[in-house]
Design an enzyme around this catalytic site. Structure first.
Site, PDB file in Angstrom:
ATOM      1  N   SER A  23       0.863  -1.174   0.000  1.00 37.89           N
ATOM      2  CA  SER A  23       0.000   0.000   0.000  1.00 37.89           C
ATOM      3  C   SER A  23       0.902   1.227   0.000  1.00 37.89           C
ATOM      4  O   SER A  23       1.810   1.322  -0.831  1.00 37.89           O
ATOM      5  CB  SER A  23      -0.935  -0.039   1.220  1.00 37.89           C
ATOM      6  OG  SER A  23      -1.787   1.090   1.236  1.00 37.89           O
ATOM      7  N   HIS A  50      -2.693  -1.102  -3.297  1.00 36.66           N
ATOM      8  CA  HIS A  50      -3.860  -0.237  -3.060  1.00 36.66           C
ATOM      9  C   HIS A  50      -3.766   0.968  -3.988  1.00 36.66           C
ATOM     10  O   HIS A  50      -2.832   1.775  -3.901  1.00 36.66           O
ATOM     11  CB  HIS A  50      -3.884   0.235  -1.605  1.00 36.66           C
ATOM     12  CG  HIS A  50      -4.210  -0.859  -0.632  1.00 36.66           C
ATOM     13  ND1 HIS A  50      -4.224  -0.681   0.729  1.00 36.66           N
ATOM     14  CD2 HIS A  50      -4.546  -2.163  -0.823  1.00 36.66           C
ATOM     15  CE1 HIS A  50      -4.552  -1.805   1.324  1.00 36.66           C
ATOM     16  NE2 HIS A  50      -4.745  -2.723   0.404  1.00 36.66           N
ATOM     17  N   ASP A 142      -4.448  -4.924   5.940  1.00 35.45           N
ATOM     18  CA  ASP A 142      -4.769  -5.750   4.779  1.00 35.45           C
ATOM     19  C   ASP A 142      -3.607  -6.700   4.494  1.00 35.45           C
ATOM     20  O   ASP A 142      -2.447  -6.293   4.463  1.00 35.45           O
ATOM     21  CB  ASP A 142      -5.031  -4.862   3.563  1.00 35.45           C
ATOM     22  CG  ASP A 142      -5.656  -5.638   2.410  1.00 35.45           C
ATOM     23  OD1 ASP A 142      -6.097  -6.781   2.623  1.00 35.45           O
ATOM     24  OD2 ASP A 142      -5.707  -5.087   1.288  1.00 35.45           O
TER      25      ASP A 142
END
Length: 346
Positions: A23, A50, A142
């Site tokens: 991310s 992401h 995540d």
């Protein structure tokens, strides 16, 4: 850049697929990773980053400067091929099934989306103990739930060290859960990953050829029982063999004899191996036939015997890991009460 020794060793359809999740701060980590990764590993890489729903990603162009592999945004139905890098589209989630990539629409931007978890879970189901996943820089958690699925299937986790991560949320979450097999800087990962893959099949073959039904596995299990206190002598031998081979691989012991000596000399490894054996496998309604039997026969009979009694119904579930089995039984009881218009507390 290191040279790959694995070129040409993988049969069609039997190559490794490496899932990479990242991310915030992930681009720099990815660039460092591919700067040190050979372009002829015979592995495929699927990157779940992401991304913004509203802007076109420049990731294909940016990463192409750091590898000679083909780098492209994944398309629906893409057959995954070795020496290719596939990137998640910004407005989609991605999974893998039967060697092909599947794309689904992402939820709106105001809803939480765990795209890394989604792909890691699918890769764990697809590749079982051959699943390899990498967690790089990023905020949030995540990847942690997906990492648990990978570990349940006997797969392997490479995680970026916290000192090198620009944002350490994602790596720290995985490490804190005890899921990481390797904790390294991105530039150190490719060499270790390639060596791990090369040792993997050799060690499993060595273990299967010399342990199963022989005294070596018994020695290891008795050692674990003596030092750690857990008795695995009745566990399924194929699972124990695979997880022993994995620890041989990670600790770089070439033979089972070497690993047994390593176990004697390293007090910590005994506990690590026991933890590898104890990885919880759990999900809702696991072993569907057993739950069907509960639903159709056990629960109706149980309720009938309690019909004229004020005693509560108590359900005891042994070794249910994170609780999905217990909740599954509670769901079946609630469904029975609803269908028969009975009232009760579970």
């Amino acid at each position: 850049m290191i040279k790959s020794k694995s070129k040409g060793k993988n049969k069609k359809g039997n190559f490794h697929i490496i899932g990479i999740g990242s991310s915030a701060g992930g681009l720099k980590a990815l660039e460092e990773f591919f700067d040190h990764c050979p372009s002829d590993t015979d592995c495929a890489f699927v990157i779940v980053q992401h991304l913004s729903l509203d802007h076109k990603s420049l990731m294909p162009e940016l990463l192409s400067r750091h590898t000679k592999m083909i780098v492209a945004e994944a398309k629906q139905g893409d057959e995954v091929k070795p020496n290719h890098v596939y990137l998640i589209p910004g407005n989609r989630n991605i999974t893998i099934r039967n060697g092909c990539l599947k794309l689904t629409k992402r939820p709106p931007s105001n809803q939480i989306n765990f795209s890394v978890d989604i792909f890691f879970k699918s890769l764990a189901i697809e590749k079982k103990e051959k699943a390899i996943c990498v967690i790089l820089s990023g905020t949030g958690s995540d990847g942690t739930k997906g990492a648990k699925f990978v570990k349940e299937e006997g797969g392997t986790l490479f995680v970026q060290g916290l000192d090198s991560a620009k944002f350490d949320g994602m790596p720290k979450s995985v490490i804190s859960q005890g899921l990481a097999d390797f904790v390294l800087a991105p530039g150190e990962m490719p060499a270790e990953l390639i060596e791990f893959i090369e040792r993997d099949s050799l060690n499993l073959g060595e273990v299967e050829g010399n342990i199963e039904g022989v005294e070596s596995l018994e020695r290891i299990l008795k050692m674990i029982k003596s030092f750690v206190g857990y008795d695995f002598l009745s566990y399924k031998k194929p699972t124990l063999l695979r997880r022993t081979a994995k620890r041989m691989n990670i600790t770089k012991n070439k033979t089972i004899a070497e690993y047994i000596n390593f176990l004697y000399e390293d007090p910590e490894e005994k506990f690590v191996l026991a933890k590898e054996f104890l990885i919880g496998v759990t999900k809702f309604f696991r072993d569907q036939e057993a739950f069907d039997e509960l639903k159709q026969k056990v629960i109706p009979n149980l309720i009938r015997t309690k019909k004229d009694s004020d005693e509560p119904i108590k359900v005891w579930v042994v070794a249910c890991s994170t609780g999905e089995e217990a909740y599954s039984i509670a769901i079946l009881l609630e469904e029975y009460f609803y269908m028969t218009k009975k009232k009760g507390e579970v």
